[in-house]
Design a protein around this motif. Sequence first.
Motif, PDB file in Angstrom:
ATOM      1  N   PHE A  42       0.823  -1.210   0.000  1.00 39.93           N
ATOM      2  CA  PHE A  42       0.000   0.000   0.000  1.00 39.93           C
ATOM      3  C   PHE A  42       0.861   1.266   0.000  1.00 39.93           C
ATOM      4  N   TYR A  46       0.894   5.529  -1.703  1.00 41.95           N
ATOM      5  CA  TYR A  46       1.139   6.842  -1.093  1.00 41.95           C
ATOM      6  C   TYR A  46       2.221   7.596  -1.873  1.00 41.95           C
ATOM      7  N   THR A 127       7.294  -6.242   9.018  1.00 40.07           N
ATOM      8  CA  THR A 127       6.438  -5.281   9.721  1.00 40.07           C
ATOM      9  C   THR A 127       5.701  -5.977  10.865  1.00 40.07           C
ATOM     10  N   TYR A 130       8.039  -6.577  13.821  1.00 37.20           N
ATOM     11  CA  TYR A 130       8.286  -5.498  14.798  1.00 37.20           C
ATOM     12  C   TYR A 130       7.004  -5.106  15.532  1.00 37.20           C
ATOM     13  N   GLY A 152      -2.661  -7.749   3.287  1.00 41.63           N
ATOM     14  CA  GLY A 152      -1.322  -8.337   3.201  1.00 41.63           C
ATOM     15  C   GLY A 152      -0.675  -8.446   4.574  1.00 41.63           C
ATOM     16  N   VAL A 153      -0.523  -7.326   5.260  1.00 41.50           N
ATOM     17  CA  VAL A 153       0.059  -7.337   6.607  1.00 41.50           C
ATOM     18  C   VAL A 153      -0.859  -8.117   7.552  1.00 41.50           C
ATOM     19  N   GLY A 173     -13.420  -5.704   5.822  1.00 42.48           N
ATOM     20  CA  GLY A 173     -14.440  -4.952   5.109  1.00 42.48           C
ATOM     21  C   GLY A 173     -15.557  -5.763   4.474  1.00 42.48           C
ATOM     22  N   LYS A 177     -13.989 -11.495   3.722  1.00 43.98           N
ATOM     23  CA  LYS A 177     -12.665 -11.153   4.259  1.00 43.98           C
ATOM     24  C   LYS A 177     -12.564 -11.550   5.726  1.00 43.98           C
ATOM     25  N   TYR A 192     -16.269  -4.330   9.862  1.00 39.86           N
ATOM     26  CA  TYR A 192     -16.434  -2.930  10.297  1.00 39.86           C
ATOM     27  C   TYR A 192     -17.269  -2.082   9.348  1.00 39.86           C
ATOM     28  N   SER A 216      -3.832   0.349  10.783  1.00 38.12           N
ATOM     29  CA  SER A 216      -3.207   0.831   9.544  1.00 38.12           C
ATOM     30  C   SER A 216      -4.242   1.458   8.616  1.00 38.12           C
ATOM     31  N   PHE A 238      -0.074   2.589  12.219  1.00 40.06           N
ATOM     32  CA  PHE A 238       1.057   2.309  11.315  1.00 40.06           C
ATOM     33  C   PHE A 238       0.711   2.436   9.838  1.00 40.06           C
ATOM     34  N   PRO A 264       4.935   4.077  14.012  1.00 42.24           N
ATOM     35  CA  PRO A 264       6.224   3.473  13.667  1.00 42.24           C
ATOM     36  C   PRO A 264       6.405   3.234  12.164  1.00 42.24           C
ATOM     37  N   LEU A 266       8.855   0.571   9.431  1.00 41.87           N
ATOM     38  CA  LEU A 266       9.783  -0.559   9.346  1.00 41.87           C
ATOM     39  C   LEU A 266      11.225  -0.054   9.289  1.00 41.87           C
ATOM     40  N   ARG A 315      -9.717  -2.115  -2.475  1.00 44.12           N
ATOM     41  CA  ARG A 315     -10.034  -3.116  -1.437  1.00 44.12           C
ATOM     42  C   ARG A 315     -10.518  -4.420  -2.045  1.00 44.12           C
TER      43      ARG A 315
HETATM   44  N1  LIG Z   1       4.430   1.600   9.088  1.00 45.94           N
HETATM   45  C1  LIG Z   1       4.918   0.512   8.542  1.00 45.94           C
HETATM   46  O1  LIG Z   1       6.030   0.078   8.856  1.00 45.94           O
HETATM   47  C2  LIG Z   1       4.090  -0.229   7.542  1.00 45.94           C
HETATM   48  C3  LIG Z   1       4.645  -1.314   6.850  1.00 45.94           C
HETATM   49  C4  LIG Z   1       3.823  -2.039   5.986  1.00 45.94           C
HETATM   50  C5  LIG Z   1       2.513  -1.654   5.790  1.00 45.94           C
HETATM   51  N2  LIG Z   1       2.018  -0.567   6.440  1.00 45.94           N
HETATM   52  C6  LIG Z   1       0.626  -0.166   6.275  1.00 45.94           C
HETATM   53  O2  LIG Z   1      -0.174  -1.287   6.560  1.00 45.94           O
HETATM   54  C7  LIG Z   1      -1.347  -1.231   5.765  1.00 45.94           C
HETATM   55  C8  LIG Z   1      -1.536  -2.544   5.052  1.00 45.94           C
HETATM   56  O3  LIG Z   1      -0.616  -2.629   3.980  1.00 45.94           O
HETATM   57  P1  LIG Z   1      -0.783  -3.747   2.878  1.00 45.94           P
HETATM   58  O4  LIG Z   1       0.184  -3.411   1.798  1.00 45.94           O
HETATM   59  O5  LIG Z   1      -0.732  -5.081   3.518  1.00 45.94           O
HETATM   60  O6  LIG Z   1      -2.246  -3.462   2.327  1.00 45.94           O
HETATM   61  P2  LIG Z   1      -3.581  -4.323   2.523  1.00 45.94           P
HETATM   62  O7  LIG Z   1      -3.842  -4.503   3.978  1.00 45.94           O
HETATM   63  O8  LIG Z   1      -3.497  -5.551   1.689  1.00 45.94           O
HETATM   64  O9  LIG Z   1      -4.651  -3.376   1.895  1.00 45.94           O
HETATM   65  C9  LIG Z   1      -5.196  -2.322   2.633  1.00 45.94           C
HETATM   66  C10 LIG Z   1      -6.505  -2.752   3.285  1.00 45.94           C
HETATM   67  O10 LIG Z   1      -6.968  -1.670   4.090  1.00 45.94           O
HETATM   68  C11 LIG Z   1      -8.362  -1.756   4.211  1.00 45.94           C
HETATM   69  N3  LIG Z   1      -8.980  -0.442   4.026  1.00 45.94           N
HETATM   70  C12 LIG Z   1      -9.809   0.154   4.921  1.00 45.94           C
HETATM   71  N4  LIG Z   1     -10.222   1.328   4.447  1.00 45.94           N
HETATM   72  C13 LIG Z   1      -9.690   1.484   3.228  1.00 45.94           C
HETATM   73  C14 LIG Z   1      -9.789   2.502   2.239  1.00 45.94           C
HETATM   74  N5  LIG Z   1     -10.528   3.624   2.422  1.00 45.94           N
HETATM   75  N6  LIG Z   1      -9.106   2.354   1.089  1.00 45.94           N
HETATM   76  C15 LIG Z   1      -8.358   1.262   0.890  1.00 45.94           C
HETATM   77  N7  LIG Z   1      -8.225   0.259   1.795  1.00 45.94           N
HETATM   78  C16 LIG Z   1      -8.878   0.368   2.963  1.00 45.94           C
HETATM   79  C17 LIG Z   1      -8.849  -2.733   3.128  1.00 45.94           C
HETATM   80  O11 LIG Z   1      -9.272  -3.922   3.787  1.00 45.94           O
HETATM   81  P3  LIG Z   1     -10.835  -4.071   4.175  1.00 45.94           P
HETATM   82  O12 LIG Z   1     -11.597  -4.012   2.901  1.00 45.94           O
HETATM   83  O13 LIG Z   1     -10.885  -5.371   4.872  1.00 45.94           O
HETATM   84  O14 LIG Z   1     -11.137  -2.887   5.054  1.00 45.94           O
HETATM   85  C18 LIG Z   1      -7.626  -2.979   2.282  1.00 45.94           C
HETATM   86  O15 LIG Z   1      -7.620  -4.268   1.730  1.00 45.94           O
HETATM   87  C19 LIG Z   1      -1.234   0.000   4.882  1.00 45.94           C
HETATM   88  O16 LIG Z   1      -1.876   1.091   5.505  1.00 45.94           O
HETATM   89  C20 LIG Z   1       0.254   0.229   4.861  1.00 45.94           C
HETATM   90  O17 LIG Z   1       0.598   1.539   4.567  1.00 45.94           O
HETATM   91  C21 LIG Z   1       2.791   0.152   7.304  1.00 45.94           C
END
Ligand SMILES: NC(=O)c1ccc[n+]([C@@H]2O[C@H](COP(=O)([O-])OP(=O)(O)OC[C@H]3O[C@@H](n4cnc5c(N)ncnc54)[C@H](OP(=O)(O)O)[C@@H]3O)[C@@H](O)[C@H]2O)c1
Length: 325
Positions: A42, A46, A127, A130, A152-153, A173, A177, A192, A216, A238, A264, A266, A315
Amino acid sequence: MAKRIQFRTPGGPEVLEYVDFEPAAPGPQQVRVRNHAIGVNFVEIYYRNGLYAPSSLPSGLGSEGAGVVEAVGREVEGLRVGDRVAYGTGPLGSYSEVHVLPAANLVKLPDAISFEQAAAVMLKGLTVQYLLRQTYVVQSGETILFHAAAGGVGSIACQWARALGAKLIGTAGSAEKAARAKALGAWQTIDYTQEDVAARVLELTDGRKCPVVYDSVGQDTWQTSLDCVAPRGLIVSFGNASGPVAGVNLGVLAQKGSLYVTRPTLASYADSAERLRSMADELFGMIVSGKIKVDDIRKYPLEDAALAQTELFARRTVGSTILVP
Ligand SMILES: NC(=O)c1ccc[n+]([C@@H]2O[C@H](COP(=O)([O-])OP(=O)(O)OC[C@H]3O[C@@H](n4cnc5c(N)ncnc54)[C@H](OP(=O)(O)O)[C@@H]3O)[C@@H](O)[C@H]2O)c1
């Protein structure tokens, strides 16, 4: 010459171009990797849409991949041409047939883990390592809340939490799922889009709420997360899948019970080769022992990166997505 995805200006998926480029020779401490599989995350949305800024434009995209070392800088120790390797901490540019990156960002891949599995778990699985093992050390028997649990996460978190003996409440969602999150190890799930999450969490925890909430989704779930965390508990914010959390009045943390919040990344946990390798060792151990399964991976050809991102943003995906050069 090789092929890669790049973008010249922030925007929708249409700004992604599939172009020829001349791969650089690796610098003294760098390695050139021929990617066999590339992770889609995701965070790349961004960067593409302008929420985060790449260091320069045009820019490559992607921080995760797995492949074979094809050239090594003269100061690099411990890696040789032909080694199977994986990476999940960038730099940007992994949506490419070849990627040049610091040797310190690479880990050697055990034979038992395929390139496709590695590309599906390096960024996401490190991710989860940690989040569950460092930011808050989840204990057996604890009840934790994890938003977007079928993503994914989230799919990795469900399995890791189960292996730790924790009771993960996963939000998702749709009913499909939610069922996936449960099959992967969530103790309970909440759709939700249909249910009152805070009310269900109160019920499931006998009014105690959760010591930690992993969020997230961002903007859309922030208020809910505040209502689901126990007094003196921690919100781990996150990601921004629904938009960033902004304009928070810190007083709300007092009102909700002396809460803690962290935002946080990664990169700041895997901030040395030693820490990255020890986190990866733990992740690979979970996969090799069968506690975490990575066998349900959505694949696209590299040139279809825009389509892969469109599906993720809408999604329409569960689990991990990868690109194959
Ligand atoms: N800070 C870090 O170190 C770090 C590292 C990795 C990932 N992340 C974050 O973790 C999250 C998951 O990453 P991922 O790559 O594995 O993606 P993902 O979870 O496969 O996809 C994002 C999921 O978020 C949900 N979601 C809720 N509201 C949404 C909206 N308005 N638009 C789109 N999706 C929405 C959806 O699931 P539902 O349909 O079930 O709601 C969607 O499938 C992302 O926010 C990513 O930036 C952060």
